[in-house]
Design an enzyme around this catalytic site. Structure first.
Site, PDB file in Angstrom:
ATOM      1  N   PHE A   1      27.598 -37.608 -38.253  1.00 23.29           N
ATOM      2  CA  PHE A   1      28.138 -36.739 -39.293  1.00 23.29           C
ATOM      3  C   PHE A   1      28.542 -37.660 -40.453  1.00 23.29           C
ATOM      4  O   PHE A   1      29.156 -38.706 -40.234  1.00 23.29           O
ATOM      5  CB  PHE A   1      29.349 -35.974 -38.752  1.00 23.29           C
ATOM      6  CG  PHE A   1      29.820 -34.913 -39.699  1.00 23.29           C
ATOM      7  CD1 PHE A   1      29.245 -33.649 -39.676  1.00 23.29           C
ATOM      8  CD2 PHE A   1      30.812 -35.177 -40.626  1.00 23.29           C
ATOM      9  CE1 PHE A   1      29.654 -32.670 -40.576  1.00 23.29           C
ATOM     10  CE2 PHE A   1      31.231 -34.201 -41.519  1.00 23.29           C
ATOM     11  CZ  PHE A   1      30.653 -32.939 -41.491  1.00 23.29           C
TER      12      PHE A   1
ATOM     13  N   ASP B   1      33.738 -39.338 -31.383  1.00 25.40           N
ATOM     14  CA  ASP B   1      34.030 -38.165 -32.209  1.00 25.40           C
ATOM     15  C   ASP B   1      33.652 -36.942 -31.368  1.00 25.40           C
ATOM     16  O   ASP B   1      32.473 -36.730 -31.049  1.00 25.40           O
ATOM     17  CB  ASP B   1      33.201 -38.249 -33.497  1.00 25.40           C
ATOM     18  CG  ASP B   1      33.383 -37.025 -34.404  1.00 25.40           C
ATOM     19  OD1 ASP B   1      33.747 -35.952 -33.896  1.00 25.40           O
ATOM     20  OD2 ASP B   1      33.115 -37.153 -35.611  1.00 25.40           O
TER      21      ASP B   1
ATOM     22  N   TYR C   1      39.181 -26.778 -35.342  1.00 19.25           N
ATOM     23  CA  TYR C   1      38.798 -25.493 -35.954  1.00 19.25           C
ATOM     24  C   TYR C   1      37.449 -24.989 -35.471  1.00 19.25           C
ATOM     25  O   TYR C   1      37.005 -23.936 -35.890  1.00 19.25           O
ATOM     26  CB  TYR C   1      38.822 -25.569 -37.483  1.00 19.25           C
ATOM     27  CG  TYR C   1      38.133 -26.774 -38.079  1.00 19.25           C
ATOM     28  CD1 TYR C   1      36.742 -26.848 -38.139  1.00 19.25           C
ATOM     29  CD2 TYR C   1      38.872 -27.844 -38.571  1.00 19.25           C
ATOM     30  CE1 TYR C   1      36.113 -27.957 -38.666  1.00 19.25           C
ATOM     31  CE2 TYR C   1      38.254 -28.955 -39.106  1.00 19.25           C
ATOM     32  CZ  TYR C   1      36.872 -29.008 -39.151  1.00 19.25           C
ATOM     33  OH  TYR C   1      36.257 -30.118 -39.668  1.00 19.25           O
ATOM     34  N   LYS C   2      36.778 -25.756 -34.614  1.00 15.25           N
ATOM     35  CA  LYS C   2      35.484 -25.276 -34.099  1.00 15.25           C
ATOM     36  C   LYS C   2      35.732 -24.556 -32.777  1.00 15.25           C
ATOM     37  O   LYS C   2      36.254 -23.446 -32.758  1.00 15.25           O
ATOM     38  CB  LYS C   2      34.506 -26.441 -33.953  1.00 15.25           C
ATOM     39  CG  LYS C   2      34.236 -27.202 -35.256  1.00 15.25           C
ATOM     40  CD  LYS C   2      33.197 -28.285 -35.032  1.00 15.25           C
ATOM     41  CE  LYS C   2      33.109 -29.260 -36.188  1.00 15.25           C
ATOM     42  NZ  LYS C   2      32.531 -28.699 -37.394  1.00 15.25           N
TER      43      LYS C   2
ATOM     44  N   ARG D   1      21.069 -23.554 -37.198  1.00 15.00           N
ATOM     45  CA  ARG D   1      21.951 -23.918 -36.081  1.00 15.00           C
ATOM     46  C   ARG D   1      22.601 -22.683 -35.498  1.00 15.00           C
ATOM     47  O   ARG D   1      23.105 -21.832 -36.235  1.00 15.00           O
ATOM     48  CB  ARG D   1      23.108 -24.779 -36.590  1.00 15.00           C
ATOM     49  CG  ARG D   1      22.907 -26.214 -36.632  1.00 15.00           C
ATOM     50  CD  ARG D   1      24.169 -27.021 -36.879  1.00 15.00           C
ATOM     51  NE  ARG D   1      25.305 -26.384 -37.530  1.00 15.00           N
ATOM     52  CZ  ARG D   1      26.500 -26.932 -37.646  1.00 15.00           C
ATOM     53  NH1 ARG D   1      26.723 -28.121 -37.117  1.00 15.00           N
ATOM     54  NH2 ARG D   1      27.492 -26.317 -38.255  1.00 15.00           N
TER      55      ARG D   1
END
Ligand SMILES: Cc1ncc(COP(=O)(O)O)c(C=O)c1O
Length: 411
Positions: free
Chosen positions: A128, A197, A222-223, A370
């Protein structure tokens, strides 16, 4: 020719799932198939009530006393312990306070400062972007070098110069997953520390960082942890490093005695030294409430549901849209996270056409659609219906519509 699975099979799979009651704990819009929990998790029903109480009672009525009476000051550690419990990490090893990017910066510098005499940070080519940007800045700051590893062969980048390897456990674009134990062992064999991560892991894919002997980890909430937009990330530090780390944003909240207002900085013992400033109380309260949806969930059930959903999605795409997409996500279970990525040159328009049909996934440049499968609230029926819509989008070439010609969305 393979038989087309019937929708009744989806319903049977859902009825047999030990997680079937969990969807009711979320507030999901009627008629929407939400496959974007790998970007922003759905709203747990516990959150609005908790936020309202924190705002009206703890803040509005009790004001500053709440730092003590509601233990606001203890939230980063207390919520950290709940995250630790969920991830199988020891009590007192997780701190929650800043964004993932800031948490990466803090842990990267802390790790590199433990490694005197070594001058390379390794990140992998599919990382990322923020992980790479932060590593580059840390390298500049500490007079080190950034080394890019090939995602398929990260071990080849490890040698006696490497201070730290920072890898994303589940790849945000492809959904491919590293073997955390094997990669950590390889990093350690070269004398490097290992930072994972876990943004696309926590809450969906169990990983045993204790068995892997990992040194550090960070991950967003938040995922798949459903704590809301911009909720703070967690940082994990293995107990053996906690009293040795020297983090770069040494603020007063990480001091051994913050309210003594001493001019000299003396970090508190333990993971609390990762604190910098005043904790984000509202966001931490949302996270605390959001974690309730995981109470009593067996991580093995979470994984089984995630694999069942992703298997079912891949099977339906294979059978109903043969040769239309490249399934980028690994088909082997041990290499798959909780999302499926489909490559197609019209991926952007396809995702927009699906959103118009209330099937929400997202697009990642240049050509990936995705779909995230949050195992607590996505069902096999959702998967079945999503693929039905995908077939209609492809057959009707809905992705060709002029309004999808310009990329104008944030996510
Ligand atoms: C793997 C990964 N790392 C880091 C981040 C950045 O997180 P933040 O915006 O919380 O700094 C993200 C965001 O989606 C991510 O997916």
């Amino acid at each position: 020719m393979t038989d087309l699975p019937a929708r009744s099979r989806a319903l049977e799979l859902d009825a047999g799932s030990p997680l079937r009651e969990r969807r009711g704990l979320f507030s999901l819009p009627e008629g929407m198939v939400y496959l974007d929990g790998n970007s922003l998790g759905a709203l747990p029903r516990t959150v609005p009530e908790r936020i309202s109480r924190v705002v009206t009672e703890e803040w509005g009525r009790d004001l500053i006393a709440s730092w003590n009476t509601a233990d606001w000051i203890g939230l980063p550690r207390q919520v950290g312990d709940r995250v630790a419990d969920l991830l199988g990490l020891p009590e007192g090893s997780v701190w929650v306070s800043d964004s993932t990017s800031v948490s990466l910066f803090k842990t990267m510098v802390a790790a590199c400062r433990l490694q005197t005499g070594r001058d390379v940070i390794v990140v992998e080519s599919g990382t990322f972007p923020t992980d790479g940007y932060m590593a580059a800045s840390v390298a500049r700051m500490l007079d080190m070098e950034l080394r890019w590893a090939d995602s398929g062969h990260v071990e080849e980048a490890f040698d006696e110069r490497v201070a730290l390897a920072c890898l994303t456990h589940v790849d945000f674009r492809t959904g491919a997953m590293f073997d955390a134990a094997a990669v950590t062992a390889a990093a350690h064999a070269a004398g490097s520390l290992m930072l994972w991560d876990l943004c696309h892991t926590a809450g969906a894919v169990p990983v045993d960082l204790v068995a892997a002997d990992a040194d550090f980890a960070v991950g967003c909430t938040y995922k798949y942890l459903n704590a809301g937009p911009g909720s703070p990330a967690f940082m994990y530090v293995a107990p053996r490093h906690q009293d040795a780390i020297d983090q770069p944003l040494s603020g007063w909240m990480g001091h051994a005695r913050p309210f003594d207002m001493e001019l000299a900085y003396e970090p508190v013992k333990g993971v609390g030294r990762l604190a910098s400033g005043t904790p984000p109380v509202l966001a931490l309260s949302a996270l605390d409430a959001a974690l309730d949806v995981f109470d009593g969930v067996d991580p093995a059930d979470l994984r089984a549901m995630s694999l069942s959903l992703t298997d079912f999605f891949i099977e339906l795409v294979d059978v109903r849209l043969p040769g239309v997409f490249e399934v980028v996500t690994p088909r082997e279970h041990e290499r798959r996270g909780s999302q499926v990525s489909l490559r197609h040159e019209q991926a952007y328009g396809i995702v927009q056409a699906l959103i118009a049909r209330r099937v929400v996934g997202d697009f990642r440049t240049p050509d990936v659609a995705r779909f995230g499968f949050a195992p607590l609230y996505v069902t096999h029926a959702d998967v079945y219906d999503a693929v039905d819509h995908l077939v209609a989008v492809m057959e009707g070439r809905e992705y060709d519509r002029t309004e999808y010609a310009t990329r104008n969305r944030v996510t």
